[in-house]
Write an enzyme that holds these catalytic residues in place. Structure first.
Site, PDB file in Angstrom:
ATOM      1  N   HIS A   1       0.796  -1.296   0.193  1.00  0.00           N
ATOM      2  CA  HIS A   1       0.106  -0.052  -0.023  1.00  0.00           C
ATOM      3  C   HIS A   1       0.709   1.265   0.160  1.00  0.00           C
ATOM      4  O   HIS A   1       0.332   2.322  -0.197  1.00  0.00           O
ATOM      5  CB  HIS A   1      -1.029   0.148   1.124  1.00  0.00           C
ATOM      6  CG  HIS A   1      -2.145   0.568   0.904  1.00  0.00           C
ATOM      7  ND1 HIS A   1      -2.430   1.713   0.140  1.00  0.00           N
ATOM      8  CD2 HIS A   1      -3.364   0.317   1.386  1.00  0.00           C
ATOM      9  CE1 HIS A   1      -3.529   2.235   0.050  1.00  0.00           C
ATOM     10  NE2 HIS A   1      -4.351   1.360   0.743  1.00  0.00           N
TER      11      HIS A   1
ATOM     12  N   ASP B   1      -2.433   2.918  -4.511  1.00  0.00           N
ATOM     13  CA  ASP B   1      -3.817   2.551  -3.867  1.00  0.00           C
ATOM     14  C   ASP B   1      -4.894   1.512  -4.566  1.00  0.00           C
ATOM     15  O   ASP B   1      -4.274   1.239  -5.710  1.00  0.00           O
ATOM     16  CB  ASP B   1      -4.701   3.955  -3.908  1.00  0.00           C
ATOM     17  CG  ASP B   1      -3.950   5.006  -2.885  1.00  0.00           C
ATOM     18  OD1 ASP B   1      -3.319   4.462  -1.906  1.00  0.00           O
ATOM     19  OD2 ASP B   1      -4.098   6.074  -3.351  1.00  0.00           O
TER      20      ASP B   1
END
Length: 441
Positions: A412, A416
């Protein structure tokens, strides 16, 4: 010690396949070496008779170090490689240039010839001697599983696991010695002390299996990956019917021509390379405050080693190869990974990884990222299932297709979920709509 890869400077000899006095053929497996990347069987660079083993099992030696001597069939065993006679009758086993008549032993201290340990005359490798000494073990109590009953590192580790040291080290004035975990401890957790001897049972309800080198290295890497990367999983369902039709049509001729089975994997790999070109941040690494986007695809393919561990050999520049060469290279790397014939360079430089548990019919797997990459794709089980298909006139019908799940574990920090979802949607579209008949021709 031969060069084991561009970034590898030393290796640990884990096993000799020949003993002094035995004949060895050119390119016959001579010994096994372990590095931080791979365990490999090393073939003999020449034919003859093994006249001296300089670096014993368990010794860690630098690349270019003389580790053994191979001479002619009538050459006697060598007592000292420092003599002119030794080097005249036997050639050193090494991939680096070596003097014709060395005047000093070439092996470092770690590779010294094993010496007797205790009055019973047991011959032990340096690493075994160190383990026995550090744990205050009576070597005569250990049953060796090596050639000729030799005690190996695994034998000592198994003994330590089953029996606590008879004479543990005394505490110093500063207090007792702390226990050291065998792998990094995740942040926020508390190291645990070894179980007391009374909790260890063997031969009745439990069997203790020492972790091999691959298991230990894999464990360390996976713990480190989970500590570094915030892992997220995103998955899509894919209709593989277009691929299945090509497989059914060409599988026999493909096997006859190339000698390998036409599996789903090369189709997926081919599609992944194109999708990575459209979404290049998936094919990247996280640096110091930056994302390093790779303009090439070095695709690592996880290979199971008979349930003893995983290796991930790399298909270099996979984005420049079509389906058939990809299938052939994947099959070759997998075969050589299982037979310990890979070199360290073939295990290095991966930019994206695929793991393939689907051969066992998995529904969906959450793999751990292969650092320093930012994503790893799991190809799960493909089954015949009823699906809704839409005809060209817009009408719908039920049909039986081959359907499976592709699951991407991703970092992450790098991007995204929307970017990942778009990548997987593009990957699905390529697999479902490409003209695979033209690709296989």
């Amino acid at each position: 010690m031969p060069r084991l890869g561009e970034t590898v400077v030393e290796g640990t000899i884990t096993q000799w396949f020949k003993q002094v006095g035995e004949a060895v053929a050119l390119n016959e497996p001579l010994f096994e070496v372990s590095t931080d990347k791979v365990d490999s069987e090393v073939p003999s660079p020449l034919a003859g008779v093994l006249t001296k083993i300089v670096a014993t099992e368990g010794a860690t030696v630098e690349v270019g170090t003389v580790i053994a001597l191979v001479g002619s069939s009538d050459a006697p065993p060598v007592a000292d490689i420092a003599t002119d006679t030794a080097t005249a009758d036997a050639a050193p086993v090494t991939a680096a240039p070596a003097p014709a008549q060395p005047t000093q032993p070439a092996a470092p201290l770690q590779a010294e010839q094993a010496t007797d340990a205790a009055a019973d005359g047991l011959v032990l490798s340096p690493v075994v001697r160190r383990l026995i000494s550090e744990n205050h073990i009576d070597a005569s109590q250990i049953t060796g599983s090596g050639k000729g009953g030799r005690i190996t590192r695994a034998d000592v580790e198994a003994y330590i696991a089953q029996n606590r040291p008879v004479r543990p080290p005394q505490a110093t004035a500063a207090g007792p010695l702390p226990s050291v975990p065998s792998s990094p401890t995740p942040a926020g957790s508390t190291p645990t002390s070894p179980a007391p001897a009374s909790s260890v049972r063997s031969g009745r309800r439990e069997t203790l299996v020492p972790l091999n080198n691959i298991r230990r290295i894999t464990g360390d890497h996976m713990v480190r990956s989970k500590a570094v990367s915030p892992h997220v999983l995103t998955a899509v369902e894919v209709d593989f019917e277009a691929v299945e039709q090509v497989r059914q049509r060409h599988r026999k001729s493909f096997k006859a021509e190339h000698g390998i089975s036409l599996t789903y994997l090369p189709f997926i790999v081919r599609a992944v390379c194109d999708a990575l070109g459209n979404y290049p941040h998936i094919n990247s690494s996280v640096g110091e405050g930056e994302l390093i986007v790779h303009n090439y695809v070095n695709l690592a393919i996880a290979v199971d080693l008979n349930f003893e561990g995983l290796l991930a050999p790399v298909v270099a520049d996979a984005n420049r190869k079509r389906l058939v060469p990809l299938a052939e290279e994947i099959a070759d790397l997998s075969r050589r990974a299982r037979s310990k014939q890979l070199n360290a360079d073939e295990m290095s430089g991966g930019t994206f990884t695929i793991t393939n548990p689907g051969q066992w019919g998995t529904m969906m797997q959450f793999p751990i990222i292969n650092q320093p990459q930012v994503a790893i794709l799991s190809t799960d089980g493909i089954r015949r299932r009823p699906v809704v298909v839409t005809a060209s006139d817009g009408s719908e019908a039920i049909a039986i297709h081959s359907v499976g799940v592709l699951a991407l574990a991703w970092d992450h920090r790098a991007f995204d979920g929307a970017y990942v979802a778009a990548f997987l949607d593009n990957l699905r579209h390529i697999i479902e709509t490409r003209d695979w008949h033209a690709e296989i021709a």
